[in-house]
Write an enzyme that holds these catalytic residues in place. Structure first.
Site, PDB file in Angstrom:
ATOM      1  N   GLY A 101      -2.902   0.916  -8.854  1.00  0.00           N
ATOM      2  CA  GLY A 101      -3.681   0.132  -9.964  1.00  0.00           C
ATOM      3  C   GLY A 101      -5.762   0.632  -9.548  1.00  0.00           C
ATOM      4  N   SER A 102      -5.406   1.433  -7.865  1.00  0.00           N
ATOM      5  CA  SER A 102      -6.184   1.944  -7.653  1.00  0.00           C
ATOM      6  C   SER A 102      -7.174   3.269  -8.989  1.00  0.00           C
ATOM      7  CB  SER A 102      -6.633   2.145  -6.104  1.00  0.00           C
ATOM      8  OG  SER A 102      -6.451   0.591  -5.282  1.00  0.00           O
ATOM      9  N   ASP A 150      -4.164  -7.925 -11.745  1.00  0.00           N
ATOM     10  CA  ASP A 150      -3.126  -9.455 -11.174  1.00  0.00           C
ATOM     11  C   ASP A 150      -2.959 -10.261 -12.400  1.00  0.00           C
ATOM     12  OD1 ASP A 150      -4.456  -8.695  -8.989  1.00  0.00           O
ATOM     13  OD2 ASP A 150      -5.563  -9.708  -7.961  1.00  0.00           O
ATOM     14  N   SER A 181      -1.704  -3.174 -12.095  1.00  0.00           N
ATOM     15  CA  SER A 181      -1.097  -1.869 -11.159  1.00  0.00           C
ATOM     16  C   SER A 181       0.221  -2.549 -10.893  1.00  0.00           C
ATOM     17  CB  SER A 181      -2.520  -2.806  -9.476  1.00  0.00           C
ATOM     18  OG  SER A 181      -0.619  -2.850  -8.378  1.00  0.00           O
ATOM     19  N   HIS A 201       2.946  -7.015  -7.799  1.00  0.00           N
ATOM     20  CA  HIS A 201       1.883  -7.620  -8.994  1.00  0.00           C
ATOM     21  C   HIS A 201       3.594  -7.713  -9.817  1.00  0.00           C
ATOM     22  CE1 HIS A 201      -2.313  -6.350  -7.992  1.00  0.00           C
ATOM     23  NE2 HIS A 201      -0.894  -6.029  -6.627  1.00  0.00           N
ATOM     24  N   ASN A 216      -5.508  14.600  -9.147  1.00  0.00           N
ATOM     25  CA  ASN A 216      -3.921  14.715  -8.556  1.00  0.00           C
ATOM     26  C   ASN A 216      -3.427  13.149  -8.800  1.00  0.00           C
ATOM     27  OD1 ASN A 216      -1.410  14.901  -9.918  1.00  0.00           O
ATOM     28  ND2 ASN A 216      -1.238  16.350  -8.158  1.00  0.00           N
TER      29      ASN A 216
HETATM   30  C1  LIG Z   1      -7.715  -6.931  -8.325  1.00  0.00           C
HETATM   31  C2  LIG Z   1      -7.514  -5.692  -8.120  1.00  0.00           C
HETATM   32  N1  LIG Z   1      -7.591  -4.462  -8.557  1.00  0.00           N
HETATM   33  C3  LIG Z   1      -6.844  -2.990  -8.153  1.00  0.00           C
HETATM   34  C4  LIG Z   1      -6.150  -3.221  -6.907  1.00  0.00           C
HETATM   35  C5  LIG Z   1      -4.882  -2.075  -6.878  1.00  0.00           C
HETATM   36  O1  LIG Z   1      -4.156  -1.505  -7.172  1.00  0.00           O
HETATM   37  P1  LIG Z   1      -3.422  -0.651  -6.270  1.00  0.00           P
HETATM   38  O2  LIG Z   1      -2.668  -1.986  -4.812  1.00  0.00           O
HETATM   39  O3  LIG Z   1      -1.985  -0.725  -7.145  1.00  0.00           O
HETATM   40  O4  LIG Z   1      -4.302   0.317  -5.801  1.00  0.00           O
HETATM   41  C6  LIG Z   1      -5.948  -4.521  -6.611  1.00  0.00           C
HETATM   42  C7  LIG Z   1      -4.683  -4.670  -5.351  1.00  0.00           C
HETATM   43  O5  LIG Z   1      -3.070  -5.164  -5.188  1.00  0.00           O
HETATM   44  C8  LIG Z   1      -5.933  -5.453  -7.602  1.00  0.00           C
HETATM   45  O6  LIG Z   1      -5.213  -6.863  -6.492  1.00  0.00           O
END
Ligand SMILES: Cc1ncc(COP(=O)(O)O)c(C=O)c1O
Length: 438
Positions: free
Chosen positions: A93-94, A197, A218, A223, A295
């Protein structure tokens, strides 16, 4: 001869009873809850042998193990399910937020230092991609009612440089999307959605993502649906998704996806052409770079899990909503000095957790310790005010956001996972019943 899928399924069935992991997966939903030794996790994967079979089948038969046919199929099915023209899967998700913001910046021709309005409260990698893309986050204090940024304070922070409002619904629960849409239209700025979320949350019967120019998601195990790690960028503007894909795929110009990646002439049908003005011979489009990229591709096995998870999504959505309601009632009935955040009447929230707002920091501290001691997991609402953290404190003085500063002191959440059985819910109530502040 049976299909590979059938052979793997019957193999798993033959070893299932003797293998701890497979046994766990096979029986997860029917397993007896062991009050003494088992924890109530705040979330976790909701899956069964279908996902395991899909992983192994892809491993054994996949032509390309990275972002191949399964990832491409998952992207198309995800878009169909949530109403997008196109989606691109990435490894988290990041990463989805990172390439979504990079794509939007390029598509709309935003400049360095242009401003994006965002809440200071939440997950760090909602905010980090703005800084990583040389944009300026402009913070708005939160509204204690729903913990989202205070919509009444947004207008006073809009300047000529404001290009977007980045909304990340708190634990899945959206702010007033009508008010937000009016504000965005009035000032000709974009709504961007961190949907990590809130997958499946609705406003006025429409998927939340339909209010945004692009959304991220994510698939981390906490999730709504999981692929281990994973994320998605979606939009109704296909060019934005193509740009996000380019940023996630080394910055390349070539847009072959899935099995098309293995075509001799590529999707463009002119894979070998005079792609670069300074090179006057035919060269391969696969190695032409139109963006400064990364990547961030997922494995094809992750796509295969995603396809199975999507089939479970409607049940997950219903169970999360039901468990949120049941657990909220337990808190209201048994614990004095707390409030549970509720959804707006136009929202149908796909809850990520149950947000508990305590009247005092002492209640939070005691209640969190008590629940953890009794093996019921709790979580902070992530970072609280990000400006209180070492990596972000140079941006602005955290004390300008007093309500945001109360998040770590007064607020926490517990899960509403679809994996909770009736026995687990009974256990949660029995623990809450015996809480005493003294
Ligand atoms: C609101 C929100 N954005 C971004 C992320 C980042 O997702 P990931 O952990 O898949 O990188 C999260 C993480 O859980 C999140 O709660």
């Amino acid at each position: 001869m049976s299909s590979l899928n059938e052979q793997i399924t019957s193999f798993l069935e033959s070893v299932g009873e003797d293998n701890d992991i497979l046994h766990f997966l096979y029986n997860m939903n029917n397993k007896k809850f062991d009050r003494k030794n088992q924890s109530i996790y705040y979330s976790g994967p909701f899956w069964d042998n279908k996902e395991v079979v899909a992983i192994i089948e892809t491993l054994l038969s996949g032509k390309w193990l990275v972002s191949g046919e399964k990832v491409n199929k998952f992207e198309r099915q995800f878009s169909k399910k949530f109403g997008h023209s196109a989606s691109v899967m990435v490894n988290s998700g990041s990463s989805a937020n990172l390439v979504m913001i990079a794509a939007l910046k390029k598509y709309f021709d935003w400049h360095d230092d242009d401003e994006i309005i965002v809440s200071p409260v939440g997950f760090p990698t909602t905010i980090a991609p703005l800084l990583q893309n040389n944009l300026t986050p402009v913070f708005i204090d939160i509204d204690i009612k729903d913990l989202n940024f205070n919509l009444d304070e947004i207008e006073q922070k809009i300047t000529k440089k404001t290009k977007g409002i980045f909304v990340s619904p708190v634990l899945g629960n959206p702010p007033d999307m009508d008010q937000l849409t009016d504000l965005a239209k009035k000032h000709n700025i974009e709504i961007i959605l961190d949907n990590c979320d809130s997958l499946g949350s609705k406003w006025n019967d429409s998927d939340l993502s339909s209010y945004a120019v692009a959304s991220s998601c994510s698939f981390y195990p906490a999730h709504h649906i999981t692929t281990g790690e994973g994320g998605m960028v979606s939009s109704n503007i296909e060019e934005i998704v193509d740009l996000a894909r380019s940023f996630a795929w080394w910055g390349r110009d070539c847009y072959c996806v899935g099995s098309a990646n293995l075509l001799t002439n590529g999707t463009c049908k002119k894979r070998f052409d005079k792609w670069l003005p300074d090179v006057d011979i035919l060269i391969d489009h696969k190695y032409v770079f139109s963006n400064i990229g990364y990547n961030l591709k997922p494995l094809d096995m992750q796509g295969a899990i995603g396809i199975e998870q999507l089939l479970k999504f409607d049940d997950i959505h219903k169970m999360r909503r039901l468990n949120k309601r049941i657990i909220s009632e337990f808190f209201i009935k048994h614990i004095k000095g707390v409030r549970i955040v509720e959804e707006h009447k136009k929202a149908e929230t796909s809850w990520f957790g149950v947000p508990v707002v305590c009247d005092t920091p002492l209640i939070k501290e005691k209640l969190v310790k008590y629940l953890e001691d009794n093996k019921i997991q709790t979580r902070n609402y992530f970072a609280g005010n990000i400006l209180q953290h070492p990596a972000y404190s140079h941006l602005e003085d955290a004390s300008s956001y007093p309500i945001s500063n109360s998040v770590l002191r007064n607020i926490f959440f517990v899960g509403c996972s679809p994996t909770y059985s009736d026995e687990m819910l009974e256990y949660i109530e029995s623990v809450l019943k015996n809480f005493s502040l003294n």
